[in-house]
Design an enzyme around this catalytic site. Sequence first.
Site, PDB file in Angstrom:
ATOM      1  N   ASP A   5       0.931  -1.122   0.032  1.00  0.00           N
ATOM      2  CA  ASP A   5      -0.006   0.048   0.019  1.00  0.00           C
ATOM      3  C   ASP A   5       0.891   1.259   0.046  1.00  0.00           C
ATOM      4  O   ASP A   5       0.354   2.282  -0.129  1.00  0.00           O
ATOM      5  CB  ASP A   5      -1.003   0.090   1.470  1.00  0.00           C
ATOM      6  N   ASP A  28      19.087  -5.761  -1.107  1.00  0.00           N
ATOM      7  CA  ASP A  28      18.738  -4.536  -0.880  1.00  0.00           C
ATOM      8  C   ASP A  28      18.929  -3.802   0.217  1.00  0.00           C
ATOM      9  O   ASP A  28      18.576  -2.560   0.335  1.00  0.00           O
ATOM     10  CB  ASP A  28      17.187  -4.547  -1.447  1.00  0.00           C
TER      11      ASP A  28
HETATM   12  P1  AMP Z   1      12.127  -4.037   3.378  1.00  0.00           P
HETATM   13  O1  AMP Z   1      11.770  -5.113   3.953  1.00  0.00           O
HETATM   14  O2  AMP Z   1      11.659  -2.673   4.193  1.00  0.00           O
HETATM   15  O3  AMP Z   1      13.608  -3.844   2.950  1.00  0.00           O
HETATM   16  O4  AMP Z   1      11.301  -3.805   1.755  1.00  0.00           O
HETATM   17  C1  AMP Z   1      11.764  -4.630   0.908  1.00  0.00           C
HETATM   18  C2  AMP Z   1      10.793  -4.026  -0.351  1.00  0.00           C
HETATM   19  O5  AMP Z   1       9.506  -3.992  -0.174  1.00  0.00           O
HETATM   20  C3  AMP Z   1      10.999  -2.826  -0.649  1.00  0.00           C
HETATM   21  O6  AMP Z   1      11.145  -2.516  -2.115  1.00  0.00           O
HETATM   22  C4  AMP Z   1      10.135  -1.891  -0.057  1.00  0.00           C
HETATM   23  O7  AMP Z   1       9.778  -0.627  -0.675  1.00  0.00           O
HETATM   24  C5  AMP Z   1       8.793  -2.621  -0.444  1.00  0.00           C
HETATM   25  N1  AMP Z   1       7.777  -2.596   0.689  1.00  0.00           N
HETATM   26  C6  AMP Z   1       7.857  -2.880   1.888  1.00  0.00           C
HETATM   27  N2  AMP Z   1       6.505  -2.618   2.658  1.00  0.00           N
HETATM   28  C7  AMP Z   1       5.883  -1.886   1.807  1.00  0.00           C
HETATM   29  C8  AMP Z   1       4.593  -1.452   1.542  1.00  0.00           C
HETATM   30  N3  AMP Z   1       3.734  -1.331   2.745  1.00  0.00           N
HETATM   31  N4  AMP Z   1       4.129  -1.032   0.276  1.00  0.00           N
HETATM   32  C9  AMP Z   1       4.717  -1.030  -0.756  1.00  0.00           C
HETATM   33  N5  AMP Z   1       6.026  -1.582  -0.618  1.00  0.00           N
HETATM   34  C10 AMP Z   1       6.652  -1.912   0.576  1.00  0.00           C
HETATM   35 MG    MG Z   2      14.702  -2.526   2.294  1.00  0.00          MG
END
Ligand code: AMP
Ligand code: MG
Length: 481
Positions: free
Chosen positions: A123, A249
């Site tokens: 979202d 990432d």
């Molecule tokens: P992270 O686990 O925070 O490293 O996120 C991994 C990927 O998922 C990244 O590309 C984030 O931008 C995406 N992401 C995480 N949470 C959300 C969310 N609520 N809505 C959209 N993208 C998300």
């Molecule tokens: Mg991340």
Amino acid sequence: MTSTFGFNFSDTYSKLPKEFVKKSDLYPFTNPQHQIFNSSLALQLGLDEKAIRESKYIFANGSNLPQGASAIAQAYCGHQFGHFVKLGDGRALLLGEHVTPDQKRYDIQLKGSGPTEFSRGGDGFAALGPMLREYLISESIHALGIPTTRSLSVISTGQPVFRETTLKGAMLTRVAESHIRVGTFQYASINGTDHVRELAEYTIQRHFADLNNQEKKFEALLLRIIDLQSQLIAQWMSVGFIHGVMNTDNMSICGETIDYGPCAFMNHYKQDTVFSSIDRNGRYAYGNQPMIAHWNLTRFAESLLILFDEDIDIAKEKALSILSLFKEKYSHHWLNLMAKKIGIENSSRVDETFINEFLTLLEKHEADFTNSFRNLNNPHQLKRSLTDDDVFVQWNKKRINLIGKENIHNSQKLMDSINPCVIPRNHLVEQSLDDANNGNLETFYELVQVIQHPYSMPENQKYLEPPSLEYEQSYRTFCGT
Ligand code: AMP
Ligand code: MG
């Protein structure tokens, strides 16, 4: 008329090929409320805190962004738990690069700012608990002297977010030397050699200008990142920090700790400690972190291969020979830190086995990692079963001999400067976030205060005490996505 609020934005990242950036819009949050603002960081960055506060949340709405700011989502890929995925900022936007009065350049990024082209099924929003958690833990890591992205502010957005339950929405303002990740290079690599070269040139220009004069600057770049990461992971290990989601990432090229999701500090020492609810196989367990860093760096090297040599076999050989240096570098940094933690300035006087003997004792006696190092010279404050253990008694005698009677005073000073008394204990973090979710931020503010001085004895003893072993063993953290 828009104001600068002290920001001095300049945008170099957007000059990369268009595939790297996507212009986007902030979600127009209608009822933003202040939660926490980092005054000392704002001062350090040369920002106008008063103007920012008076403007009522400049970051909450695209129509009142500071002058010179833009809103871009960055593209990147990543190996998530070993699987390659195309990602990008799915809930974050880069406002620009702020150049401070002393000419340092920092990315100013909003996290939880609404959907972007990269949101995939998500979202684009973030919940209050996880954003406050990132604020708290990143500021704690900073106070411990470990490179990290910083947190400038958290606002609640007034917009609910829907996870397993309905939660309060929030947005964090993150400050980073940059958001170039191993995953950004992986993304460049699937777009072709020119993109890899441009990103590598950009990275060198922005972070490692001293490499510009080197004949083999791309190999030097790999070596530099290995240096930075080996040091960073050794620092994490020395304070019992578990990142929890070391996907490629989430590994920053400039060596900062980034992306505080399911991270947590270990209390009772145990090599295979995992807190993250999604890390079912323990891939990112405490003791695996150096090995995972090496794995991620290998992915980084793969994306650079094309710049090392046209002959892929020669390129691989070069990469492997540089990567092989990780272990040695990591061990060097780790031993250096751990020797100091037991009061020995000169790490050549001890070896890994000697340190590991103590760690094995901590694990055997389920002793608290932080307190056992901090109190090593005060046996009555150590766990009783540990001090009753003959193996420990012998080990400690040897340690004191190594220090030498004449150096005891300086050694204590050294230990006090490297062994924190305060880490953000899991049970206290959770309590403060529960209170914050219920509208009371006092516990959170107090914890933020205390973690900012990790080497000073807090007035309140509760900040020193670990949770029960049962609590620790059943404690789970969540990504909060
Ligand atoms: P992270 O686990 O925070 O490293 O996120 C991994 C990927 O998922 C990244 O590309 C984030 O931008 C995406 N992401 C995480 N949470 C959300 C969310 N609520 N809505 C959209 N993208 C998300
Ligand atoms: Mg991340």
